[in-house]
Scaffold this motif. Structure first.
Motif, PDB file in Angstrom:
ATOM      1  N   GLU A   1    -117.686  55.387  84.970  1.00 26.56           N
ATOM      2  CA  GLU A   1    -118.918  56.173  85.038  1.00 26.56           C
ATOM      3  C   GLU A   1    -118.707  57.627  84.598  1.00 26.56           C
ATOM      4  O   GLU A   1    -119.621  58.440  84.708  1.00 26.56           O
ATOM      5  CB  GLU A   1    -119.471  56.150  86.459  1.00 26.56           C
ATOM      6  N   ALA A   2    -117.537  57.964  84.112  1.00 26.83           N
ATOM      7  CA  ALA A   2    -117.198  59.343  83.781  1.00 26.83           C
ATOM      8  C   ALA A   2    -118.100  59.914  82.688  1.00 26.83           C
ATOM      9  O   ALA A   2    -118.450  61.081  82.719  1.00 26.83           O
ATOM     10  CB  ALA A   2    -115.739  59.444  83.368  1.00 26.83           C
ATOM     11  N   ASN A   3    -118.490  59.103  81.706  1.00 29.46           N
ATOM     12  CA  ASN A   3    -119.302  59.600  80.590  1.00 29.46           C
ATOM     13  C   ASN A   3    -120.753  59.137  80.663  1.00 29.46           C
ATOM     14  O   ASN A   3    -121.464  59.158  79.661  1.00 29.46           O
ATOM     15  CB  ASN A   3    -118.682  59.151  79.260  1.00 29.46           C
ATOM     16  N   TYR A   4    -121.204  58.736  81.830  1.00 32.06           N
ATOM     17  CA  TYR A   4    -122.562  58.239  82.011  1.00 32.06           C
ATOM     18  C   TYR A   4    -123.552  59.387  82.004  1.00 32.06           C
ATOM     19  O   TYR A   4    -123.373  60.396  82.678  1.00 32.06           O
ATOM     20  CB  TYR A   4    -122.681  57.462  83.320  1.00 32.06           C
ATOM     21  N   LEU A   5    -124.608  59.244  81.236  1.00 31.85           N
ATOM     22  CA  LEU A   5    -125.716  60.201  81.222  1.00 31.85           C
ATOM     23  C   LEU A   5    -126.947  59.483  81.711  1.00 31.85           C
ATOM     24  O   LEU A   5    -127.371  58.492  81.123  1.00 31.85           O
ATOM     25  CB  LEU A   5    -125.967  60.753  79.827  1.00 31.85           C
TER      26      LEU A   5
END
Length: 85
Positions: free
Chosen positions: A78-82
């Motif tokens: 989920e680190a790059n979830y927008l």
């Protein structure tokens, strides 16, 4: 006219208020409630209660900060979830 307060007791209540982010009057009431429950009426006894509550508040604060840090860490997937707003 109000009775003069013990300087050390007022300082301890101030530190407790600062640690709990409450007013000094609320911190003094908190100490008075615990003192009433424990049947403590003298100022040195209330001072010890204020110090004990301060130690408990600082311990809980440290544990809460560590828990918040753990909860706020992003999971790798989920680190790059927008999110769509």
């Amino acid at each position: 006219m109000a009775a003069p307060q013990d300087k050390d007791y007022v300082i301890a209540c101030g530190r407790l208020a600062s640690a709990l982010s409450i007013s000094i009057a609320a911190a003094r009431r908190k100490v008075d409630l615990v003192a009433a429950r424990e049947d403590v009426r003298d100022t040195p006894g209330k001072l010890l209660i204020a110090h004990r509550l301060l130690l408990e508040a600082e311990g809980v604060g440290h544990e809460s900060r560590q828990l918040l840090d753990v909860l706020l860490e992003a999971v790798a997937e989920e680190a790059n979830y927008l999110g769509d707003d």
